[in-house]
Design a protein around this motif. Sequence first.
Motif, PDB file in Angstrom:
ATOM      1  N   GLY A 155     -10.072  12.073  -0.740  1.00 25.04           N
ATOM      2  CA  GLY A 155      -9.280  11.853  -1.949  1.00 25.04           C
ATOM      3  C   GLY A 155      -9.766  10.636  -2.695  1.00 25.04           C
ATOM      4  O   GLY A 155     -10.947  10.293  -2.614  1.00 25.04           O
ATOM      5  N   SER A 156      -8.859   9.987  -3.408  1.00 24.34           N
ATOM      6  CA  SER A 156      -9.286   8.838  -4.204  1.00 24.34           C
ATOM      7  C   SER A 156      -8.382   7.638  -3.958  1.00 24.34           C
ATOM      8  O   SER A 156      -7.268   7.787  -3.473  1.00 24.34           O
ATOM      9  CB  SER A 156      -9.262   9.211  -5.684  1.00 24.34           C
ATOM     10  OG  SER A 156      -7.952   9.578  -6.034  1.00 24.34           O
ATOM     11  N   ARG A 157      -8.915   6.477  -4.309  1.00 27.69           N
ATOM     12  CA  ARG A 157      -8.148   5.236  -4.195  1.00 27.69           C
ATOM     13  C   ARG A 157      -7.875   4.708  -5.594  1.00 27.69           C
ATOM     14  O   ARG A 157      -8.659   4.948  -6.508  1.00 27.69           O
ATOM     15  CB  ARG A 157      -8.971   4.157  -3.472  1.00 27.69           C
ATOM     16  CG  ARG A 157      -9.242   4.450  -2.057  1.00 27.69           C
ATOM     17  CD  ARG A 157     -10.087   3.318  -1.450  1.00 27.69           C
ATOM     18  NE  ARG A 157     -10.464   3.693  -0.114  1.00 27.69           N
ATOM     19  CZ  ARG A 157     -11.505   4.450   0.156  1.00 27.69           C
ATOM     20  NH1 ARG A 157     -12.274   4.871  -0.818  1.00 27.69           N
ATOM     21  NH2 ARG A 157     -11.785   4.792   1.395  1.00 27.69           N
TER      22      ARG A 157
ATOM     23  N   ALA B  87       0.853  -1.189   0.000  1.00 23.60           N
ATOM     24  CA  ALA B  87       0.000   0.000   0.000  1.00 23.60           C
ATOM     25  C   ALA B  87       0.887   1.237   0.000  1.00 23.60           C
ATOM     26  O   ALA B  87       2.034   1.197   0.437  1.00 23.60           O
ATOM     27  CB  ALA B  87      -0.874  -0.013   1.234  1.00 23.60           C
ATOM     28  N   GLN B  88       0.327   2.320  -0.511  1.00 24.44           N
ATOM     29  CA  GLN B  88       1.092   3.553  -0.550  1.00 24.44           C
ATOM     30  C   GLN B  88       0.162   4.746  -0.435  1.00 24.44           C
ATOM     31  O   GLN B  88      -0.965   4.704  -0.914  1.00 24.44           O
ATOM     32  CB  GLN B  88       1.858   3.624  -1.870  1.00 24.44           C
ATOM     33  CG  GLN B  88       3.071   4.496  -1.728  1.00 24.44           C
ATOM     34  CD  GLN B  88       3.697   4.847  -3.047  1.00 24.44           C
ATOM     35  OE1 GLN B  88       3.140   4.566  -4.096  1.00 24.44           O
ATOM     36  NE2 GLN B  88       4.831   5.479  -2.994  1.00 24.44           N
TER      37      GLN B  88
ATOM     38  N   PRO C  51       4.230   3.357   3.608  1.00 25.51           N
ATOM     39  CA  PRO C  51       5.009   4.495   3.086  1.00 25.51           C
ATOM     40  C   PRO C  51       4.116   5.616   2.546  1.00 25.51           C
ATOM     41  O   PRO C  51       3.019   5.343   2.051  1.00 25.51           O
ATOM     42  CB  PRO C  51       5.807   3.881   1.936  1.00 25.51           C
ATOM     43  CG  PRO C  51       5.529   2.446   1.930  1.00 25.51           C
ATOM     44  CD  PRO C  51       4.396   2.148   2.815  1.00 25.51           C
ATOM     45  N   ASN C  52       4.591   6.833   2.694  1.00 21.71           N
ATOM     46  CA  ASN C  52       3.848   7.957   2.106  1.00 21.71           C
ATOM     47  C   ASN C  52       4.804   8.863   1.371  1.00 21.71           C
ATOM     48  O   ASN C  52       5.997   8.871   1.641  1.00 21.71           O
ATOM     49  CB  ASN C  52       3.093   8.725   3.185  1.00 21.71           C
ATOM     50  CG  ASN C  52       4.005   9.261   4.244  1.00 21.71           C
ATOM     51  OD1 ASN C  52       4.942  10.006   3.964  1.00 21.71           O
ATOM     52  ND2 ASN C  52       3.786   8.859   5.482  1.00 21.71           N
ATOM     53  N   GLN C  53       4.261   9.591   0.433  1.00 19.75           N
ATOM     54  CA  GLN C  53       5.098  10.546  -0.285  1.00 19.75           C
ATOM     55  C   GLN C  53       4.298  11.791  -0.617  1.00 19.75           C
ATOM     56  O   GLN C  53       3.084  11.728  -0.775  1.00 19.75           O
ATOM     57  CB  GLN C  53       5.674   9.919  -1.559  1.00 19.75           C
ATOM     58  CG  GLN C  53       4.640   9.645  -2.620  1.00 19.75           C
ATOM     59  CD  GLN C  53       5.279   9.119  -3.877  1.00 19.75           C
ATOM     60  OE1 GLN C  53       5.165   7.952  -4.194  1.00 19.75           O
ATOM     61  NE2 GLN C  53       5.944   9.980  -4.611  1.00 19.75           N
ATOM     62  N   LEU C  54       4.994  12.896  -0.665  1.00 23.55           N
ATOM     63  CA  LEU C  54       4.336  14.153  -0.982  1.00 23.55           C
ATOM     64  C   LEU C  54       4.372  14.321  -2.482  1.00 23.55           C
ATOM     65  O   LEU C  54       5.417  14.149  -3.105  1.00 23.55           O
ATOM     66  CB  LEU C  54       5.117  15.279  -0.304  1.00 23.55           C
ATOM     67  CG  LEU C  54       4.366  16.557  -0.067  1.00 23.55           C
ATOM     68  CD1 LEU C  54       3.201  16.330   0.848  1.00 23.55           C
ATOM     69  CD2 LEU C  54       5.292  17.589   0.535  1.00 23.55           C
ATOM     70  N   ILE C  55       3.217  14.630  -3.050  1.00 23.50           N
ATOM     71  CA  ILE C  55       3.179  14.793  -4.505  1.00 23.50           C
ATOM     72  C   ILE C  55       3.519  16.227  -4.842  1.00 23.50           C
ATOM     73  O   ILE C  55       2.934  17.159  -4.277  1.00 23.50           O
ATOM     74  CB  ILE C  55       1.784  14.458  -5.035  1.00 23.50           C
ATOM     75  CG1 ILE C  55       1.456  13.044  -4.680  1.00 23.50           C
ATOM     76  CG2 ILE C  55       1.692  14.757  -6.509  1.00 23.50           C
ATOM     77  CD1 ILE C  55       0.807  12.270  -5.747  1.00 23.50           C
TER      78      ILE C  55
ATOM     79  N   ASN D 232      -5.065   0.014  -3.267  1.00 22.83           N
ATOM     80  CA  ASN D 232      -3.833   0.006  -2.485  1.00 22.83           C
ATOM     81  C   ASN D 232      -3.081   1.331  -2.512  1.00 22.83           C
ATOM     82  O   ASN D 232      -2.148   1.525  -1.750  1.00 22.83           O
ATOM     83  CB  ASN D 232      -2.912  -1.113  -2.966  1.00 22.83           C
ATOM     84  CG  ASN D 232      -3.389  -2.461  -2.494  1.00 22.83           C
ATOM     85  OD1 ASN D 232      -3.899  -2.555  -1.375  1.00 22.83           O
ATOM     86  ND2 ASN D 232      -3.263  -3.477  -3.307  1.00 22.83           N
ATOM     87  N   ILE D 233      -3.461   2.212  -3.420  1.00 16.44           N
ATOM     88  CA  ILE D 233      -2.811   3.525  -3.440  1.00 16.44           C
ATOM     89  C   ILE D 233      -3.849   4.564  -3.036  1.00 16.44           C
ATOM     90  O   ILE D 233      -4.913   4.664  -3.644  1.00 16.44           O
ATOM     91  CB  ILE D 233      -2.233   3.838  -4.835  1.00 16.44           C
ATOM     92  CG1 ILE D 233      -1.193   2.790  -5.185  1.00 16.44           C
ATOM     93  CG2 ILE D 233      -1.620   5.232  -4.876  1.00 16.44           C
ATOM     94  CD1 ILE D 233      -0.648   2.883  -6.571  1.00 16.44           C
ATOM     95  N   PHE D 234      -3.524   5.286  -1.986  1.00 18.00           N
ATOM     96  CA  PHE D 234      -4.459   6.292  -1.473  1.00 18.00           C
ATOM     97  C   PHE D 234      -3.906   7.664  -1.845  1.00 18.00           C
ATOM     98  O   PHE D 234      -2.747   7.948  -1.551  1.00 18.00           O
ATOM     99  CB  PHE D 234      -4.562   6.204   0.047  1.00 18.00           C
ATOM    100  CG  PHE D 234      -4.994   4.858   0.550  1.00 18.00           C
ATOM    101  CD1 PHE D 234      -6.327   4.594   0.798  1.00 18.00           C
ATOM    102  CD2 PHE D 234      -4.068   3.844   0.766  1.00 18.00           C
ATOM    103  CE1 PHE D 234      -6.726   3.358   1.258  1.00 18.00           C
ATOM    104  CE2 PHE D 234      -4.455   2.596   1.224  1.00 18.00           C
ATOM    105  CZ  PHE D 234      -5.793   2.354   1.480  1.00 18.00           C
TER     106      PHE D 234
END
Lengths: 399, 321
Positions: B60-62, B27-28, B195-199, B67-69
């Motif tokens: 937001g959206s999936r 997941a991310q 894990p998370n990341q800033l877009i 698995n990607i939020f």
Amino acid sequence: MASVIVVDNELKDSVKEYGQIIDGIQKSTEFSQSIAPFLTSAEITNKEELLTKINAVSTSETFKKFTDKEFEANFYLFIHIASELSSRDQVLDNAESPVIKTLLEVNPSQQPSLRDRKSIKSTTVLSILTIIFNLLPESSKTRIYIIDQILNVASTSGIEFNLIQDNIGSNLISWLKKAGAQESEIRSVFWRFVTLDSKFTNESLQLIKTFTTEYQVGAEELNQLVHFALSSKIVDVSFLVNNNVAQALNQQTPVASLFKKYVHGEIVTASEVPAELPADFIVYKSKILNLAKYFADASLSPDHDAIVFKYSEIPNIQSSTEFEQLLLEAIKAGVVEGKLNQVEEVFYLSRVNRLIIAGEDNTKAWAAVRETLQQWKNSLTNINDVVKAARENIVNSGN
Amino acid sequence: MSSDNSFMHLVRPGVSAPAAASTAHNAQVKIHTPAMLSILEIVSKQIISSNKRIIGTLLGSRSEDGNIFEIMDVFMVPCNETGDSIAIEDQTHKTLYQLYKKSHPKQSVLGWFGSSNTIDSTTSLIHDFYSKGVDRAYPFPAIHLNVEYLNNDNQIVAPKVTTYIGAAVGKPATTAQIGWNTNVATNSYIFTPIPNQLINGTTTEKIAFNNLQQGVITNTTNLHQDLSYLSQQLEKVDSNLSELINYIDSGKSDNVDLLRLLSNTLLNRPQLLSNIEELQKLFRDHNQDVIMVEYLTKAVKDQIELSARLTAASGENKYEA
């Protein structure tokens, strides 16, 4: 913060819940009855004995009866109860612990069939191992054991390597270091991990590169590196040669001289390639690299045009079709970019990979780069002037 | 984004949500910059009223496999914490979400965010609130985003963002199900980090942000500065180039990776760049095109306006006649 277990119930209720789960799967109330005497008072007094009873029933045979989804949730409950009845250190931070042993026994030895939607999957075991890893303190030695087991599960169950590649690849060394692993241990775990990649991807090559920058390369490791790099679809692997690898390549072994020849863009012959490697594939790759090397050298040479190449000038090819095929492969591999004029049999080069090898004299390459940068800088000043003039033009004509 | 890389995440753990994907995948979480700024702004209010808990909803959206939020927006939800119990103003959440849904019909509730140094039973209670019931993440798994910006002595430190997913523990309670609304009794979770990341923002956002940094956005922003953006960028590239040339000249250049990168990308540059006359001609032609398009657009606009006025005038004439 790593993983945290939050169970809203009292320990007694959790044990009761676990009893019901086990009863449900064994289709008898025997287990609940056997643990009932421990749960009569407000606090569980004889925790040790209760844990022995729970451990006795929590075998891999029992867990294998659950469906995949039930198994994971129930196993977490088992971990929670066992940790509360004794201590987390004893239950998880211990490679001999019954919890970890049971989990590894549950891991299926072969992939379930498509029809089978319920049996336990290896990915679920992997998920639980991950959570156990996260529950352990960073300095725990058991973390090394868990990583080892994760690699075991990944290698025996046919799990896609890319599932574990990114996360383990980027953190493996720091985890192992924090867990106090010896250098030899780090080396062996790393190479075990990388060789799981049966597709020899670019990401793994980058991991090898980072690893070899930090650690010296021994003879056996060089062997593994060369095997991996030559089997990979990536044609230009010259980036793998950093100072440590360059040092290791000085050995006079057949593998070292083969790799040296390859990364310098020389054509290798099938007889030089060890029997366990795909010889034709490697020879073709070396031809592509040789072509790139020719373009790179000729474009910088004062006797040759920088971008225009006639078919007839290209060395080591028999026919125009052979050249075109080779060129297409080179473009596909990303080592060359350009336009092809088949009618006039001319190739216009726009970019080519240059084989820069560490540990060699790169002064000329630096000088060439510096000159280009300087030219670029000068032309930028020109562009800026053009932009300024154009703007003033627009503003003036607007008035 | 998360500075703590000590956690491992390979496969999303089993969750109790019925619509969670059954295929094992990692997941991310991707956080859009505006959402991140809103989160930081909201949680920073926590310190004002002596560390009162402040939470909010992630929107937001999936991805298709769930698995990607992607967190695109957030709003705050008032809550009252007294001792062990916590009351969330459900109605406010509902109203705000329904308002948001009107303008963003394709987005939904992903989970919640808060700021806490420890994960405890209250966290699990709130997570439960967001995991179940209508107008929340149900039937998909909820995620939790935690911003840690106060240390144990209540001093402000650099915010540390961690995202969690709640793995199910124990028996999935099977109480009566009425429609989508199921009441599952258990509040037990294993909060495991993902894990998370800033877009990064779009180009427009980046330009706006650069301007903000330079402090040039005022009420009297003039066009002159907008037009000079290209020049600014050119100057920036120019100064970067000078820096790079200085680095090469300094003789410390044993960075083979840098040399490889530069050699592979730079050495076959377009010849055009050093030919100023040709360049000038191309740029002028391009500008002429732009001016032409602008002129035509204006002409068409005038024609439309004229036609509208004529129609109105002829209508009036008819009426008078």
